[in-house]
Scaffold this motif. Structure first.
Motif, PDB file in Angstrom:
ATOM      1  N   PHE A 462      45.589  50.082  34.954  1.00 53.20           N
ATOM      2  CA  PHE A 462      45.489  50.578  36.329  1.00 53.20           C
ATOM      3  C   PHE A 462      46.863  50.611  36.996  1.00 53.20           C
ATOM      4  O   PHE A 462      47.193  51.564  37.705  1.00 53.20           O
ATOM      5  CB  PHE A 462      44.524  49.681  37.110  1.00 53.20           C
ATOM      6  CG  PHE A 462      44.463  49.991  38.576  1.00 53.20           C
ATOM      7  CD1 PHE A 462      43.766  51.093  39.034  1.00 53.20           C
ATOM      8  CD2 PHE A 462      45.123  49.187  39.496  1.00 53.20           C
ATOM      9  CE1 PHE A 462      43.712  51.389  40.386  1.00 53.20           C
ATOM     10  CE2 PHE A 462      45.074  49.480  40.839  1.00 53.20           C
ATOM     11  CZ  PHE A 462      44.359  50.584  41.287  1.00 53.20           C
ATOM     12  N   LEU A 463      47.684  49.579  36.779  1.00 53.05           N
ATOM     13  CA  LEU A 463      49.002  49.529  37.396  1.00 53.05           C
ATOM     14  C   LEU A 463      49.903  50.644  36.874  1.00 53.05           C
ATOM     15  O   LEU A 463      50.664  51.253  37.630  1.00 53.05           O
ATOM     16  CB  LEU A 463      49.647  48.161  37.129  1.00 53.05           C
ATOM     17  CG  LEU A 463      50.879  47.799  37.963  1.00 53.05           C
ATOM     18  CD1 LEU A 463      50.525  47.773  39.445  1.00 53.05           C
ATOM     19  CD2 LEU A 463      51.428  46.450  37.536  1.00 53.05           C
ATOM     20  N   ALA A 464      49.813  50.955  35.576  1.00 53.54           N
ATOM     21  CA  ALA A 464      50.617  52.047  35.021  1.00 53.54           C
ATOM     22  C   ALA A 464      50.193  53.389  35.611  1.00 53.54           C
ATOM     23  O   ALA A 464      51.031  54.227  35.968  1.00 53.54           O
ATOM     24  CB  ALA A 464      50.482  52.061  33.499  1.00 53.54           C
ATOM     25  N   LEU A 465      48.869  53.610  35.730  1.00 54.39           N
ATOM     26  CA  LEU A 465      48.394  54.870  36.305  1.00 54.39           C
ATOM     27  C   LEU A 465      48.798  54.988  37.775  1.00 54.39           C
ATOM     28  O   LEU A 465      49.212  56.058  38.237  1.00 54.39           O
ATOM     29  CB  LEU A 465      46.868  54.950  36.171  1.00 54.39           C
ATOM     30  CG  LEU A 465      46.318  54.994  34.743  1.00 54.39           C
ATOM     31  CD1 LEU A 465      44.801  54.973  34.765  1.00 54.39           C
ATOM     32  CD2 LEU A 465      46.820  56.229  34.009  1.00 54.39           C
ATOM     33  N   LEU A 466      48.679  53.878  38.517  1.00 58.24           N
ATOM     34  CA  LEU A 466      49.046  53.900  39.926  1.00 58.24           C
ATOM     35  C   LEU A 466      50.543  54.173  40.104  1.00 58.24           C
ATOM     36  O   LEU A 466      50.959  54.918  40.995  1.00 58.24           O
ATOM     37  CB  LEU A 466      48.665  52.568  40.583  1.00 58.24           C
ATOM     38  CG  LEU A 466      48.938  52.439  42.093  1.00 58.24           C
ATOM     39  CD1 LEU A 466      48.126  53.481  42.855  1.00 58.24           C
ATOM     40  CD2 LEU A 466      48.602  51.040  42.575  1.00 58.24           C
ATOM     41  N   GLY A 467      51.371  53.583  39.257  1.00 58.68           N
ATOM     42  CA  GLY A 467      52.811  53.834  39.335  1.00 58.68           C
ATOM     43  C   GLY A 467      53.159  55.284  39.063  1.00 58.68           C
ATOM     44  O   GLY A 467      53.989  55.874  39.763  1.00 58.68           O
ATOM     45  N   ASP A 468      52.509  55.903  38.057  1.00 56.21           N
ATOM     46  CA  ASP A 468      52.769  57.321  37.776  1.00 56.21           C
ATOM     47  C   ASP A 468      52.348  58.200  38.948  1.00 56.21           C
ATOM     48  O   ASP A 468      53.053  59.158  39.310  1.00 56.21           O
ATOM     49  CB  ASP A 468      52.022  57.742  36.512  1.00 56.21           C
ATOM     50  CG  ASP A 468      52.560  57.049  35.263  1.00 56.21           C
ATOM     51  OD1 ASP A 468      53.701  56.557  35.312  1.00 56.21           O
ATOM     52  OD2 ASP A 468      51.837  56.992  34.251  1.00 56.21           O
ATOM     53  N   ALA A 469      51.213  57.870  39.571  1.00 59.64           N
ATOM     54  CA  ALA A 469      50.740  58.681  40.689  1.00 59.64           C
ATOM     55  C   ALA A 469      51.648  58.547  41.905  1.00 59.64           C
ATOM     56  O   ALA A 469      51.959  59.530  42.590  1.00 59.64           O
ATOM     57  CB  ALA A 469      49.310  58.281  41.043  1.00 59.64           C
ATOM     58  N   LEU A 470      52.100  57.321  42.206  1.00 58.92           N
ATOM     59  CA  LEU A 470      52.998  57.121  43.343  1.00 58.92           C
ATOM     60  C   LEU A 470      54.336  57.819  43.112  1.00 58.92           C
ATOM     61  O   LEU A 470      54.925  58.377  44.041  1.00 58.92           O
ATOM     62  CB  LEU A 470      53.209  55.629  43.588  1.00 58.92           C
ATOM     63  CG  LEU A 470      52.024  54.864  44.181  1.00 58.92           C
ATOM     64  CD1 LEU A 470      52.312  53.375  44.204  1.00 58.92           C
ATOM     65  CD2 LEU A 470      51.709  55.368  45.587  1.00 58.92           C
ATOM     66  N   ALA A 471      54.832  57.781  41.868  1.00 63.16           N
ATOM     67  CA  ALA A 471      56.087  58.469  41.564  1.00 63.16           C
ATOM     68  C   ALA A 471      55.951  59.972  41.728  1.00 63.16           C
ATOM     69  O   ALA A 471      56.870  60.648  42.195  1.00 63.16           O
ATOM     70  CB  ALA A 471      56.552  58.118  40.151  1.00 63.16           C
ATOM     71  N   ALA A 472      54.779  60.514  41.360  1.00 65.16           N
ATOM     72  CA  ALA A 472      54.561  61.952  41.510  1.00 65.16           C
ATOM     73  C   ALA A 472      54.370  62.342  42.964  1.00 65.16           C
ATOM     74  O   ALA A 472      54.704  63.451  43.375  1.00 65.16           O
ATOM     75  CB  ALA A 472      53.345  62.384  40.698  1.00 65.16           C
ATOM     76  N   MET A 473      53.867  61.415  43.792  1.00 57.39           N
ATOM     77  CA  MET A 473      53.614  61.729  45.198  1.00 57.39           C
ATOM     78  C   MET A 473      54.909  61.860  45.977  1.00 57.39           C
ATOM     79  O   MET A 473      55.112  62.787  46.752  1.00 57.39           O
ATOM     80  CB  MET A 473      52.728  60.646  45.824  1.00 57.39           C
ATOM     81  CG  MET A 473      52.470  60.851  47.307  1.00 57.39           C
ATOM     82  SD  MET A 473      51.319  59.640  47.992  1.00 57.39           S
ATOM     83  CE  MET A 473      49.799  60.197  47.240  1.00 57.39           C
ATOM     84  N   GLY A 474      55.845  60.925  45.811  1.00 54.30           N
ATOM     85  CA  GLY A 474      57.094  60.985  46.549  1.00 54.30           C
ATOM     86  C   GLY A 474      56.907  60.573  47.995  1.00 54.30           C
ATOM     87  O   GLY A 474      55.841  60.113  48.407  1.00 54.30           O
ATOM     88  N   PRO A 475      57.930  60.772  48.826  1.00 53.41           N
ATOM     89  CA  PRO A 475      57.862  60.290  50.220  1.00 53.41           C
ATOM     90  C   PRO A 475      57.063  61.178  51.159  1.00 53.41           C
ATOM     91  O   PRO A 475      56.557  60.717  52.164  1.00 53.41           O
ATOM     92  CB  PRO A 475      59.334  60.234  50.630  1.00 53.41           C
ATOM     93  CG  PRO A 475      59.990  61.277  49.787  1.00 53.41           C
ATOM     94  CD  PRO A 475      59.251  61.294  48.469  1.00 53.41           C
ATOM     95  N   ASN A 476      56.945  62.481  50.875  1.00 59.04           N
ATOM     96  CA  ASN A 476      56.379  63.397  51.860  1.00 59.04           C
ATOM     97  C   ASN A 476      54.948  63.854  51.564  1.00 59.04           C
ATOM     98  O   ASN A 476      54.121  63.859  52.456  1.00 59.04           O
ATOM     99  CB  ASN A 476      57.291  64.619  52.003  1.00 59.04           C
ATOM    100  CG  ASN A 476      58.660  64.239  52.537  1.00 59.04           C
ATOM    101  OD1 ASN A 476      58.766  63.341  53.363  1.00 59.04           O
ATOM    102  ND2 ASN A 476      59.695  64.891  52.070  1.00 59.04           N
ATOM    103  N   PRO A 477      54.594  64.293  50.315  1.00 59.06           N
ATOM    104  CA  PRO A 477      53.239  64.812  50.082  1.00 59.06           C
ATOM    105  C   PRO A 477      52.167  63.766  50.365  1.00 59.06           C
ATOM    106  O   PRO A 477      52.404  62.564  50.317  1.00 59.06           O
ATOM    107  CB  PRO A 477      53.274  65.196  48.596  1.00 59.06           C
ATOM    108  CG  PRO A 477      54.711  65.371  48.267  1.00 59.06           C
ATOM    109  CD  PRO A 477      55.427  64.386  49.122  1.00 59.06           C
ATOM    110  N   GLU A 478      50.967  64.261  50.645  1.00 61.70           N
ATOM    111  CA  GLU A 478      49.840  63.381  50.937  1.00 61.70           C
ATOM    112  C   GLU A 478      48.934  63.189  49.730  1.00 61.70           C
ATOM    113  O   GLU A 478      48.122  62.274  49.702  1.00 61.70           O
ATOM    114  CB  GLU A 478      49.021  63.964  52.105  1.00 61.70           C
ATOM    115  CG  GLU A 478      49.813  64.125  53.397  1.00 61.70           C
ATOM    116  CD  GLU A 478      50.279  62.788  53.946  1.00 61.70           C
ATOM    117  OE1 GLU A 478      49.582  61.784  53.704  1.00 61.70           O
ATOM    118  OE2 GLU A 478      51.341  62.749  54.592  1.00 61.70           O
TER     119      GLU A 478
END
Length: 537
Positions: A462-478
């Protein structure tokens, strides 16, 4: 009878544009001069007009420095009062004259000159700037929140037509500016001191390790405070529109223009207004992010967050160094130093063979006659190839490029047990991974706070998946969507502002952070469902 010595009055601009009062810093007795000037500064702060040499000597004797004589202090005072430096002004001391002999004896009173006082204050400021380490001030964040609330209340009173206390509003703005400047300057100094601590950790390993625990706790506490109070400050700043800011700035500018010289009130008010607008803009940029740039508070939070793993990496390197581990670079540098100290090439060749063992051609088989010829020959490191015994190569090696010795074939090792063990281990890992993936499937969007307790295998995935998703999101997209490398899982992450803090408990600890909506689905199941729907349609 000659007249007593009278010092020349100090001209109004005697030291303007010159740096003579700093010249004593490079003199042989500069340490004593600094001590004397500090004593005179202390007396100046006590509103003492003139100081006698014995008073200066008493102050120097108790300042914690090396012992000096009263004569040395007197000579230092005279040098500092010399016209070339001009740090002090000297006046004849006639108050203690009781006889003609006392009148002729040189007794002086000393006073700081304007240039000497300015130089000493500059040096004190220089010492203070070098000595400060800065700090991350959580209390300053609290003060800024309280001051902004007061200003918002002032704006509300003005909007309702009530009488606004201009003095209170002006003082609140000044306090806000001072606390903000102090917060920003100390944060920059503190992060710089952290970097120096990380870079210079070899100076004192024990002190660094003892300091590390307190520093990490300090950083974590400030990061949490900046996350909570920084958001509150950004919200308060956003609640004050341009008209509200204009009211506050106008009040402050008009009060500051009251003390302006006659005929300059309007110009002073306009200048003060522009200065307050610039400072308010700087405060807003520090706490409020825009689509074009990140706020300074967010960058500071990221810098403080990145300092924690950097400190832990230094600690890990120190532990490895204490355990005797060395890297290959150190070995090669040591070997190069050995090569440089050897006197002859023959010694260097022997060191090369001892260090690397690359001289023999181990894959090349030779005949017994060649080995006997080499053993009986007296060969040195400088023997030419033409003078050495020839190398007899087997005709079979020359014809086919391969040479095998005759004899019993080598028995093939049975590795079936080891292969079965690897297959069983791979099967168990695959089953654990599949079970972990099934446990974290959400069946639709689900907040992070609803995950509850996760076992170690599920939490790592779960932590690996969450990290990949947060990295793809970046500072601006929702919203962000990522897929695992094997394409079996699809993770959709949705940012939900104002949703609070999510806490996930595991056997290894607790993960806390801003709450998000997350949807973890099986891409294989989705593809199969799409195929069924297509066939049914």
């Amino acid at each position: 009878m000659s007249d007593p010595i009278t010092p020349t009055p100090e001209p109004a601009d005697a030291d303007a544009g010159t740096y003579g009062p700093f010249a004593y810093l490079t003199a042989p007795n500069s340490v004593l001069y600094r001590r004397v000037m500090r004593v005179l500064m202390v007396e100046k702060e006590r509103f003492t007009v003139h100081v006698r040499p014995e008073q200066v000597y008493a102050g120097v004797a108790v300042d914690g420095g090396d012992a000096v004589t009263e004569e040395a202090v007197g000579n230092a005072l005279e040098s500092l009062a010399d016209g070339r430096w001009g740090n002090l002004l000297a006046f004849p001391d006639s108050s203690r004259v009781t006889a003609i002999e006392d009148f002729y004896r040189r007794r002086m009173l000393f006073q700081l000159s304007r240039a000497g006082e300015a130089a000493e204050r500059a040096l004190a400021q220089y010492d203070a700037a070098l000595g400060t380490r800065g700090s991350l001030q959580s209390v300053a964040l609290e003060d800024i929140v309280a001051l902004l609330i007061t200003l918002r209340h002032t704006v509300s009173e003005h909007a309702t037509g009530a009488t606004v206390d201009a003095a209170l509003a002006h003082q609140t703005l000044r306090s806000l500016r001072e606390r903000f400047v102090e917060l920003a300057d100390n944060a920059v100094a503190f992060m710089g001191s952290i970097q120096r601590t990380i870079d210079l950790h070899d100076a004192d390993v024990e002190a660094f390790l003892a300091y590390k625990e307190q520093l990490v706790d300090y950083l974590e506490r400030f990061i949490n405070d900046l996350l909570v109070r920084g958001a509150a400050i950004a919200e308060l700043l956003g609640s004050l529109d341009a008209a509200s800011i204009d009211v506050l700035v106008t009040i402050a500018a008009e009060r500051e223009a009251v003390d302006a010289a006659p005929g300059e009130a309007e110009t002073a008010a306009a200048s003060a207004r522009q200065a307050w607008l610039r400072q308010w803009s700087g405060l807003t940029d520090w706490f409020v992010s825009t689509p074009a740039r990140e706020s300074e508070a967010k960058l500071l939070r990221a810098r403080a967050r990145s300092a924690i793993p950097a400190l832990l990496a230094v600690v890990r390197a120190l532990h490895e160094k204490a355990g005797g581990r060395t890297d290959r670079t150190h070995d090669f540098v040591t070997l190069a130093r050995w090569f440089a100290t050897l006197p002859a090439d023959g010694d260097r060749h022997r060191l090369w063979r001892s260090a690397f063992g690359l001289t023999p051609v181990r894959h090349l088989s030779i005949t017994a006659a060649t080995e006997d010829a080499w053993a009986s020959a007296d060969l040195g490191n400088v023997t030419p190839w033409a003078d050495a015994p020839p190398l007899e190569i087997s005709p079979q090696l020359r014809r086919t490029g391969a040479y095998e010795r005759r004899g019993k074939a080598v028995r093939v090792t049975d590795r079936s047990v080891a292969k079965a063990l690897l297959v069983d281990r791979a099967r168990q890992e695959a089953e654990q991974t599949a079970a972990a993936r099934r446990r974290i499937l959400t069946g639709g969007p689900k907040p992070l706070s609803a995950f509850g307790v996760l076992d170690p295998e599920s939490f790592r995935l779960f932590l690996a998946l969450l990290g990949d998703a947060l990295a793809a999101m970046g500072p601006n997209p929702e919203t962000a969507q990522v897929h695992t490398s094997d394409g079996e899982l699809t993770v959709t992450l949705i940012r939900t502002p104002g949703s609070g803090v999510a806490v996930i408990n595991t056997a290894d600890g607790t993960l806390a952070g801003p709450d998000h909506l997350v949807d973890i689905a099986s891409a294989v199941d989705e593809a199969a469902g799409d195929l069924v729907n297509w066939a049914a349609g």
